[in-house]
Design a protein around this motif. Structure first.
Motif, PDB file in Angstrom:
ATOM      1  N   ARG A 139       0.971  -1.340  -0.020  1.00 10.64           N
ATOM      2  CA  ARG A 139       0.025  -0.021   0.178  1.00 10.64           C
ATOM      3  C   ARG A 139       0.979   1.292   0.093  1.00 10.64           C
ATOM      4  O   ARG A 139       0.690   2.026  -0.932  1.00 10.64           O
ATOM      5  N   LYS A 143      -6.677  -4.305   1.130  1.00  8.56           N
ATOM      6  CA  LYS A 143      -7.224  -3.521   2.308  1.00  8.56           C
ATOM      7  C   LYS A 143      -6.833  -4.130   3.843  1.00  8.56           C
ATOM      8  O   LYS A 143      -6.553  -5.421   3.997  1.00  8.56           O
ATOM      9  N   GLU A 144      -6.658  -3.453   4.706  1.00  4.88           N
ATOM     10  CA  GLU A 144      -6.453  -3.822   6.246  1.00  4.88           C
ATOM     11  C   GLU A 144      -7.723  -3.807   6.780  1.00  4.88           C
ATOM     12  O   GLU A 144      -8.432  -2.738   6.946  1.00  4.88           O
ATOM     13  N   THR A 162      -3.299   0.025  -3.405  1.00 11.86           N
ATOM     14  CA  THR A 162      -4.334   0.113  -2.647  1.00 11.86           C
ATOM     15  C   THR A 162      -5.293  -0.782  -2.492  1.00 11.86           C
ATOM     16  O   THR A 162      -6.213  -0.385  -1.394  1.00 11.86           O
ATOM     17  N   ILE A 175     -15.088  -3.231   1.379  1.00 15.21           N
ATOM     18  CA  ILE A 175     -13.974  -3.493   2.233  1.00 15.21           C
ATOM     19  C   ILE A 175     -13.636  -4.858   2.264  1.00 15.21           C
ATOM     20  O   ILE A 175     -12.097  -5.402   1.818  1.00 15.21           O
ATOM     21  N   SER A 198      -9.055  -9.459   4.696  1.00 10.69           N
ATOM     22  CA  SER A 198      -9.331  -8.427   3.647  1.00 10.69           C
ATOM     23  C   SER A 198      -8.092  -8.020   3.060  1.00 10.69           C
ATOM     24  O   SER A 198      -8.008  -7.431   2.152  1.00 10.69           O
ATOM     25  N   CYS A 199      -6.851  -8.597   3.881  1.00  8.33           N
ATOM     26  CA  CYS A 199      -5.639  -8.212   3.258  1.00  8.33           C
ATOM     27  C   CYS A 199      -4.991  -9.510   2.329  1.00  8.33           C
ATOM     28  O   CYS A 199      -3.854  -9.537   1.922  1.00  8.33           O
TER      29      CYS A 199
END
Lengths: 291, 164
Positions: free
Chosen positions: B32, B41-42, B38, B105, B51-52
């Motif tokens: 990121r 996601k975190e 990006t 997300i 999500s990562c």
């Protein structure tokens, strides 16, 4: 508070000998990290106390599953993804393959290692009950050489073990039994995936004419460590499976488990459920027993 | 090797990347912050929510739990790599058509985990989809539309393969 990566020293070494030399030279100073599924969580939360980390991920000497005539040996750095898909483990140690498939998620299984699961020392860990019922031995390595212990002796208390600060887990050795065994594994958690165990029981047994000729039972989350249930096994070995044996087995079980209240469950619930799981295993033995 | 900066080379979505970062810096943050990717996601930051999710050397991993030192020489695939020449991946198309994405997300992680599943199981059963995505949490969709999206993408891929 979020951890700062710059506040930790983290190095890679050329090979296993170099790692062991460093562990010996500065005892207790270095923490080994492989898949990071525990250490990186602590780091992210800003509670990683280890200041010096050494990389174990991808060390070739720790990364293989080896099958010989007598044993299956799992290198300390073998992941649960490797374990759950290994043909020999699926065929001969199915409880271990099953336990591996319950650990976290696919993404956790591709990083979490068998040695990490053991050394982290959680009484709730998924792999240890299966390892205990398969009579696992654990082989430790330091700069001085290796030593091999019964895995059932390895954990000595809550997050305590016989591992010295100069040692790493080289491998887990499982003796190969070719006879057919009755097998049982059940994990009770809040949900099916990504759940930490409230109570789990693993068992293997052989029986002839409704009497148990060989039995191993182990449990998670009912004591300060993964526990082989020696007294319960003794109450069942060479006994006919009838009401009085079952009642003695339950009494023996309750004499050797030490469940506690914590954020996941209560001692009372665990005490009841572990007995229910034992009943279920014994019912399965009774049904499978040739008469 | 200093704890401050460490030069590392790896491949991201088919392109070579070279960054200097502290060796314990998370792959997530390198993607990121250092590489501007990006899409990843975190969520929880502790390997629970997925999500990562990215793929590393063909394995599905949580990039929040991978220190960058361990990525040296690896092949990393992120959600950005699913789109080729501006054309959406069948999974991305299916998520749009089936309502598999809401707040968004979890979506990149869901897409990467689903593409990982389809890479080794092209026609997954619902149980296999449930297991393949069990490490990816969504608080909007109730998951059913996500499972439908994966089924639809698998079916479409299959019909494309047959058409060829």
């Amino acid at each position: 508070m979020r951890g700062n990566p710059e506040s930790h020293h983290f190095i890679d070494a050329a090979n296993l000998d170099e790692i062991l030399a460093l562990l010996a030279k500065e005892p207790g100073e270095w923490t080994a990290i492989a898949g990071g599924t525990e250490i990186m969580v602590a780091h992210a939360a800003g509670r990683l106390s280890a200041k010096k980390l050494i990389n174990l991920w991808g060390v070739p000497e720790l990364s293989n599953i080896v099958v010989t005539e007598t044993h299956l040996s799992i290198g300390g750095g073998v992941t649960f993804n490797q374990i759950r898909h290994d043909a020999t483990i699926i065929a001969e140690f199915p409880l271990l393959a099953q336990a591996a498939s319950w650990i976290g998620s696919i993404a956790n299984q591709s990083r979490a290692t068998i040695a990490g699961n053991i050394v982290n020392g959680s009484p709730a860990a998924d792999a240890p009950p299966a390892l205990l019922v398969y009579d696992a031995e654990i082989e430790l390595i330091s700069h001085k050489g290796t030593r091999r212990l019964a895995y059932s002796d390895f954990h000595t208390g809550y997050k305590q073990s016989l591992l010295l600060s100069s040692e790493l887990v080289l491998a887990i050795h499982l003796p190969r039994h070719h006879e057919q065994q009755i097998k049982y594994l059940r994990k009770v958690g809040t949900r099916r995936a990504m759940a930490i165990t409230k109570v789990a029981l693993a068992g293997t047994a052989s029986s002839v004419h409704h009497a148990i000729t060989r039995i191993r039972i182990a449990a998670a989350s009912v004591a300060d460590r993964p526990l082989r249930l020696i007294a319960t096994e003794a109450a069942l070995l060479n006994e006919p499976l009838n009401e009085s044996t079952l009642s003695r087995a339950r009494k023996a079980l309750w004499s050797e488990v030490r469940p506690i209240d914590d954020l996941r469950s209560t001692a009372e619930y665990r005490k009841q459920v572990i007995a229910n799981l034992l009943d279920e295993f014994l019912t399965q033995i009774a049904r499978s027993s040739p008469s | 090797m200093s704890s401050r900066q460490f030069a590392i080379q790896f491949t991201v979505n088919g392109q070579s990347a070279r960054v200097e970062a502290p060796p314990l810096k998370r792959l997530l943050d390198v993607l990121r912050e250092d590489l501007g990717l990006t899409g990843t996601k975190e969520g929880c930051g502790e390997g629970e929510c997925g999500s990562c999710s990215v793929r590393m050397n063909g394995a599905l991993v949580n990039s929040c739990l991978v220190p960058i030192l361990q990525v040296e020489g690896s092949v990393v695939e992120t959600v950005e790599g699913l789109t080729v020449d501006g054309e959406l991946h069948p999974l991305q198309q299916a998520f749009i058509e089936c309502g598999g994405a809401q707040c968004g997300i979890c979506t990149p992680g869901m897409l990467v985990a689903a593409s990982h599943l389809l890479s080794h199981t092209p026609y997954p059963t619902v149980d296999e989809i449930r297991e393949g995505l069990a490490g990816n949490l969504c608080r909007c969709t109730g998951f059913i539309k996500i499972f439908e999206s994966v089924i639809s993408a698998a079916a479409k891929k299959g019909s494309q393969a047959h058409a060829r």
